[in-house]
Motif scaffolding. Sequence first.
Motif, PDB file in Angstrom:
ATOM      1  N   ALA A   1     -54.863   1.319 -15.342  1.00 24.86           N
ATOM      2  CA  ALA A   1     -54.182   2.592 -15.088  1.00 24.86           C
ATOM      3  C   ALA A   1     -53.454   3.076 -16.334  1.00 24.86           C
ATOM      4  CB  ALA A   1     -53.218   2.437 -13.924  1.00 24.86           C
ATOM      5  N   ALA A   2     -52.812   2.156 -17.067  1.00 23.88           N
ATOM      6  CA  ALA A   2     -52.083   2.562 -18.273  1.00 23.88           C
ATOM      7  C   ALA A   2     -53.036   3.093 -19.335  1.00 23.88           C
ATOM      8  CB  ALA A   2     -51.281   1.377 -18.810  1.00 23.88           C
ATOM      9  N   PHE A   3     -54.191   2.446 -19.515  1.00 19.32           N
ATOM     10  CA  PHE A   3     -55.138   2.901 -20.526  1.00 19.32           C
ATOM     11  C   PHE A   3     -55.763   4.242 -20.131  1.00 19.32           C
ATOM     12  CE2 PHE A   3     -59.571   2.404 -22.395  1.00 19.32           C
ATOM     13  CZ  PHE A   3     -59.187   2.935 -23.624  1.00 19.32           C
ATOM     14  N   LEU A   4     -56.125   4.383 -18.863  1.00 17.70           N
ATOM     15  CA  LEU A   4     -56.693   5.663 -18.422  1.00 17.70           C
ATOM     16  C   LEU A   4     -55.672   6.792 -18.527  1.00 17.70           C
ATOM     17  CD1 LEU A   4     -58.764   4.531 -15.300  1.00 17.70           C
ATOM     18  CD2 LEU A   4     -59.593   5.063 -17.602  1.00 17.70           C
TER      19      LEU A   4
ATOM     20  N   ASN B   1     -78.236   9.359 -17.840  1.00 21.74           N
ATOM     21  CA  ASN B   1     -78.977   9.564 -19.080  1.00 21.74           C
ATOM     22  C   ASN B   1     -78.361  10.712 -19.853  1.00 21.74           C
ATOM     23  OD1 ASN B   1     -80.914   9.268 -21.036  1.00 21.74           O
ATOM     24  ND2 ASN B   1     -82.447  10.521 -19.951  1.00 21.74           N
ATOM     25  N   LEU B   2     -77.064  10.612 -20.154  1.00 20.48           N
ATOM     26  CA  LEU B   2     -76.359  11.655 -20.872  1.00 20.48           C
ATOM     27  C   LEU B   2     -75.145  11.055 -21.548  1.00 20.48           C
ATOM     28  CD1 LEU B   2     -74.249  13.813 -18.417  1.00 20.48           C
ATOM     29  CD2 LEU B   2     -75.210  11.624 -17.782  1.00 20.48           C
ATOM     30  N   LEU B   3     -74.564  11.834 -22.465  1.00 16.75           N
ATOM     31  CA  LEU B   3     -73.343  11.385 -23.133  1.00 16.75           C
ATOM     32  C   LEU B   3     -72.245  11.181 -22.103  1.00 16.75           C
ATOM     33  CD1 LEU B   3     -73.322  13.753 -26.253  1.00 16.75           C
ATOM     34  CD2 LEU B   3     -73.752  11.281 -26.240  1.00 16.75           C
ATOM     35  N   PRO B   4     -71.248  10.347 -22.413  1.00 16.34           N
ATOM     36  CA  PRO B   4     -70.171  10.108 -21.444  1.00 16.34           C
ATOM     37  C   PRO B   4     -69.529  11.405 -20.976  1.00 16.34           C
ATOM     38  CG  PRO B   4     -70.026   8.509 -23.213  1.00 16.34           C
ATOM     39  CD  PRO B   4     -71.096   9.486 -23.611  1.00 16.34           C
ATOM     40  N   ASN B   5     -69.468  11.525 -19.664  1.00 12.00           N
ATOM     41  CA  ASN B   5     -68.902  12.694 -19.011  1.00 12.00           C
ATOM     42  C   ASN B   5     -67.576  12.295 -18.374  1.00 12.00           C
ATOM     43  OD1 ASN B   5     -68.672  14.018 -16.091  1.00 12.00           O
ATOM     44  ND2 ASN B   5     -69.481  15.556 -17.503  1.00 12.00           N
ATOM     45  N   LEU B   6     -66.553  13.143 -18.486  1.00 11.62           N
ATOM     46  CA  LEU B   6     -65.206  12.789 -18.032  1.00 11.62           C
ATOM     47  C   LEU B   6     -65.184  12.404 -16.559  1.00 11.62           C
ATOM     48  CD1 LEU B   6     -62.288  12.552 -18.985  1.00 11.62           C
ATOM     49  CD2 LEU B   6     -61.944  14.953 -18.393  1.00 11.62           C
ATOM     50  N   ALA B   7     -65.776  13.200 -15.705  1.00 14.47           N
ATOM     51  CA  ALA B   7     -65.752  12.904 -14.272  1.00 14.47           C
ATOM     52  C   ALA B   7     -66.555  11.648 -13.956  1.00 14.47           C
ATOM     53  CB  ALA B   7     -66.297  14.094 -13.487  1.00 14.47           C
ATOM     54  N   ALA B   8     -67.727  11.503 -14.571  1.00 17.34           N
ATOM     55  CA  ALA B   8     -68.574  10.339 -14.277  1.00 17.34           C
ATOM     56  C   ALA B   8     -67.922   9.046 -14.761  1.00 17.34           C
ATOM     57  CB  ALA B   8     -69.943  10.522 -14.937  1.00 17.34           C
ATOM     58  N   VAL B   9     -67.292   9.100 -15.942  1.00 17.03           N
ATOM     59  CA  VAL B   9     -66.633   7.895 -16.464  1.00 17.03           C
ATOM     60  C   VAL B   9     -65.475   7.497 -15.564  1.00 17.03           C
ATOM     61  CG1 VAL B   9     -65.196   7.031 -18.357  1.00 17.03           C
ATOM     62  CG2 VAL B   9     -67.342   8.224 -18.852  1.00 17.03           C
ATOM     63  N   PHE B  10     -64.636   8.454 -15.178  1.00 19.60           N
ATOM     64  CA  PHE B  10     -63.483   8.109 -14.348  1.00 19.60           C
ATOM     65  C   PHE B  10     -63.899   7.696 -12.943  1.00 19.60           C
ATOM     66  CE2 PHE B  10     -60.971   9.404 -17.788  1.00 19.60           C
ATOM     67  CZ  PHE B  10     -59.657   9.031 -17.543  1.00 19.60           C
ATOM     68  N   ASP B  11     -64.992   8.238 -12.456  1.00 18.32           N
ATOM     69  CA  ASP B  11     -65.502   7.763 -11.170  1.00 18.32           C
ATOM     70  C   ASP B  11     -65.927   6.297 -11.261  1.00 18.32           C
ATOM     71  OD1 ASP B  11     -66.740   8.160  -8.394  1.00 18.32           O
ATOM     72  OD2 ASP B  11     -68.482   7.530  -9.584  1.00 18.32           O
ATOM     73  N   LEU B  12     -66.572   5.925 -12.363  1.00 14.32           N
ATOM     74  CA  LEU B  12     -67.047   4.551 -12.534  1.00 14.32           C
ATOM     75  C   LEU B  12     -65.898   3.564 -12.676  1.00 14.32           C
ATOM     76  CD1 LEU B  12     -69.322   2.485 -13.027  1.00 14.32           C
ATOM     77  CD2 LEU B  12     -69.308   3.179 -15.444  1.00 14.32           C
ATOM     78  N   VAL B  13     -64.890   3.918 -13.469  1.00 16.28           N
ATOM     79  CA  VAL B  13     -63.838   2.940 -13.766  1.00 16.28           C
ATOM     80  C   VAL B  13     -62.657   3.014 -12.795  1.00 16.28           C
ATOM     81  CG1 VAL B  13     -64.451   2.862 -16.196  1.00 16.28           C
ATOM     82  CG2 VAL B  13     -62.709   4.475 -15.429  1.00 16.28           C
ATOM     83  N   MET B  14     -62.666   4.054 -11.926  1.00 11.96           N
ATOM     84  CA  MET B  14     -61.593   4.145 -10.930  1.00 11.96           C
ATOM     85  C   MET B  14     -62.079   3.898  -9.509  1.00 11.96           C
ATOM     86  SD  MET B  14     -58.992   7.289 -11.839  1.00 11.96           S
ATOM     87  CE  MET B  14     -58.160   7.076 -10.265  1.00 11.96           C
ATOM     88  N   LEU B  15     -63.201   4.515  -9.125  1.00  9.69           N
ATOM     89  CA  LEU B  15     -63.541   4.624  -7.709  1.00  9.69           C
ATOM     90  C   LEU B  15     -64.763   3.837  -7.289  1.00  9.69           C
ATOM     91  CD1 LEU B  15     -62.986   8.492  -7.452  1.00  9.69           C
ATOM     92  CD2 LEU B  15     -61.349   6.653  -7.024  1.00  9.69           C
ATOM     93  N   ASP B  16     -65.504   3.274  -8.218  1.00  7.75           N
ATOM     94  CA  ASP B  16     -66.746   2.573  -7.874  1.00  7.75           C
ATOM     95  C   ASP B  16     -66.411   1.160  -7.378  1.00  7.75           C
ATOM     96  OD1 ASP B  16     -69.198   1.376  -7.678  1.00  7.75           O
ATOM     97  OD2 ASP B  16     -69.935   2.081  -9.613  1.00  7.75           O
ATOM     98  N   ASP B  17     -66.580   0.918  -6.077  1.00  2.92           N
ATOM     99  CA  ASP B  17     -66.215  -0.395  -5.529  1.00  2.92           C
ATOM    100  C   ASP B  17     -67.240  -1.478  -5.832  1.00  2.92           C
ATOM    101  OD1 ASP B  17     -68.259   0.363  -3.877  1.00  2.92           O
ATOM    102  OD2 ASP B  17     -67.083   0.337  -2.031  1.00  2.92           O
ATOM    103  N   THR B  18     -68.328  -1.134  -6.528  1.00  2.00           N
ATOM    104  CA  THR B  18     -69.281  -2.165  -6.972  1.00  2.00           C
ATOM    105  C   THR B  18     -69.025  -2.592  -8.413  1.00  2.00           C
ATOM    106  OG1 THR B  18     -70.930  -0.571  -7.784  1.00  2.00           O
ATOM    107  CG2 THR B  18     -71.040  -1.188  -5.445  1.00  2.00           C
TER     108      THR B  18
END
Length: 853
Positions: A701-704, A737-754
């Motif tokens: 959380a601090a890094f994000l 298959n794209l450059l890092p996207n803000l929403a996709a990155v935060f979804d992966l590191v915050m909300l992805d339970d897998t």
Amino acid sequence: MSPAETKPPVEGHATGETVSWLDSYVGGEGYDEALCPEGEWRPAYRGLISELNELSAVELKRRSEAAQRIIHEQGITYNVYGDPRGMDRPWSLDPLPMVLGADEWRGIERGLKQRASLLNEVLADAYGAQRMIRASRFPSALVYAQPDFLRPCHEVRPAQGLFLHMYAADIARAADGRWWVISDRTQIPTGAGYALANRLVTSRVLPEAFRACRVHRLAPFFRAFRALLASLSPRPTEDPRIVLLTPGPYNETYFEQAWLARYLGFALVEGQDLAVRDGRVWLKTLSGLEPVDVILRRVDDDWCDPLELRNDSTLGVPGLLEAWRAGAVAIANSPGSGLVQSPALMPFLPGLCRELLGEDLEMPSVATWWCGQKQELEHVLKHADRLAIRPAFRGAVKLPDLAGGEPALEELRRRIAFQPHSFVAQENIELSSAPSWDGAGVSAHPVALRVYLVAGKDGYVAMPGGLTRVAPDTEGRFISMQRGGASKDTWVLAEGPIDEVSLLQSASQSVELRRVGNNLPSRLADDFFWLGRYCDRADSTARLLRSALVRFSPESTGSAMPLLEPLLNALAAQGQIASLEERPELRTSPEALEAELLAAIFDPERRGSLRRIADQLAHIAMQVRDRTSNDLWRVLSTVDDRVTLPPGSPVILAGDAVGVLNQTILGLASFHGLARENMTRAQGWRFLDMGVRIERCIHTAAFLDAALRCGEANNPSVLEAVLEVLDSAITYRSRYNLLPNLAAVFDLVMLDDTNPRSLVFQLNQLLKHIDRLPRERDEALPSPASRVLLECATRVRLADPRPLVQMEESWHESEVGRVLALVLRDMPRLSDAIAVSYFAHTTTSRAGGGGRR
């Protein structure tokens, strides 16, 4: 005859033939344990020498280095007060053992069994009828003037009438070959665990000699010790709760205490782990208070109970003496047993032995004069320059430094004359010598032997061996482990075949099947919890520093600063480096930034540095030493070693530091893997993993939050750093298959339970752990910890990162930013709620047989 005596004569000293490196050994000036005055090997040593002849000096050096490696891997340490290495001081072991023949050992054993029985009788009389004082068999001042005479223990008769459950004597051999007792250890006879560790190491590096010499095993002694402690239980139970009370990890012999606790199967506890309620002693566990039957103490007498003894003690248990006097708990050794440790008692032991045991004292003490008697005082004042002057009682006087010559000696005489009862004088004994390995060859070093005995049904039982201590130089007259002394294993040769004895019970015995061990003490749960937190703190810090150093440019920091800013801000928020506002030159000076990042790794004085975190991690690991595997211990020791720069080491560059961080991260990954795969899913593992999850939530959380607050949060390069630090880059590339996207990155590191690195994954794991904690399911409503966690997890799950893409700035003010801020608020609250609920208790365990008797 011992088996060594049946071997053919060893070539070399006796025949004049060359025996390689052993032929250069020259015995000491006095009595030598291995060599006769004629130059022949003594019978007890011939078997060992015969086996050593098969080894070259190079091979013995290799085995000595192997011994040191085993000591390091096993974490065998000895705390030397004031030493910069502190708790990390490796135990010093000479690989060449001290060898005693069977006949000689019988004489030592017989004399010390008698002495232990005598001292126990003296204690019983001093704390009972005091007949010996009334009959003037020894002066009353030796009791009443002693700080080790505990008046609250007077007229207390402990279980089985035993004051001295374990006894140790330091013995030395004089030039005439006779053994003398130079000191008695009756309060806390330390070192038995080190003798056991010495046996483990020496038998592994000299296996051929150990098998050939038919050496007595140590396990029967420890089996007798455990049986004795179990028999002291005031409750009629087959499985009494026995605990080892330690002063804590800063004590000089803490390793030994943890080693013995694990070997004997006892809980290692500190004073804060115990409480006295209703006249009984209880252990604070996760399920509440559970009764304690026997305490094996390693806390000095007057520190045991702040209510009746030293009121400034934080090491003892308030009310402990009251429970002991009532017979509700047994304590070994009994409080007050340090009374007979005073050297001033030694001159009176022969008379006391005839009076109390009806026997002559078999093993004499070194000649000792107590200055509280007129004739003895005159003798000491006359011969002070030739005698060893010591305090008669613990803490009675401070001796002047005699290096000052005659003026210092006269000052000592004045002190003795002014306060004579506080001094004793002893004859200086020239210690015997034994072969010792000095790294290049064998030389004669002075040695002394500490022998251990425990009480049994038919008298005292001696450990067949002991702790041999070695002077650091060939002229030493005084041996102290605090002053550079080393140790040896002690081999007592058997006359026949050796029985294979184990401390473990026979496998044929019927046992009650169990799925969990004994209930975990609350302090240990706290330690495991913080072990997990510090492990993840070290991992997260290492990952941030590695990403920062990889992006650091030694030529100019200006172009890289937009990419470095979230990393540097996260490090500054955690205290690893100064903030960019405090030190604006970090933005423009590559040298200043490189020095700051390197200090964040290696500086032991910097709060929050990786080195500081590793030191704290090693400290916590030491406190759970008796509950963790050797593999876990080795991994954590390696982590601390990697970030510790030895004095005088060359300057570390950024590229070198990245390699250190890579190895550190791999080491911490090994720890997490071992914990996940090898620890049973009991309470210790659960609290360790909870600590990991809470710390990971805080760091993630601090890094994000730092990433959202930087001016280029939507920059693909910044998001690439986020994925790298949170170890999610490969997963992202496999999905998008794209450059890092803000929403996709935060979804992966915050909300992805897998994703095992995501925030929601940590919170889900914490919910599972909280639900399985003791008493959680017994309550109708959620506990305070459950409430905090449920609210936090719900907010994170409902967060929507998609609006971040529509924003151009102020991303931290979005819903995701507000959720991250609340996570940073809630995780410390969750940690505090867990601590209040589980790390301190006043209620009695339902499952532990608690309640009023």
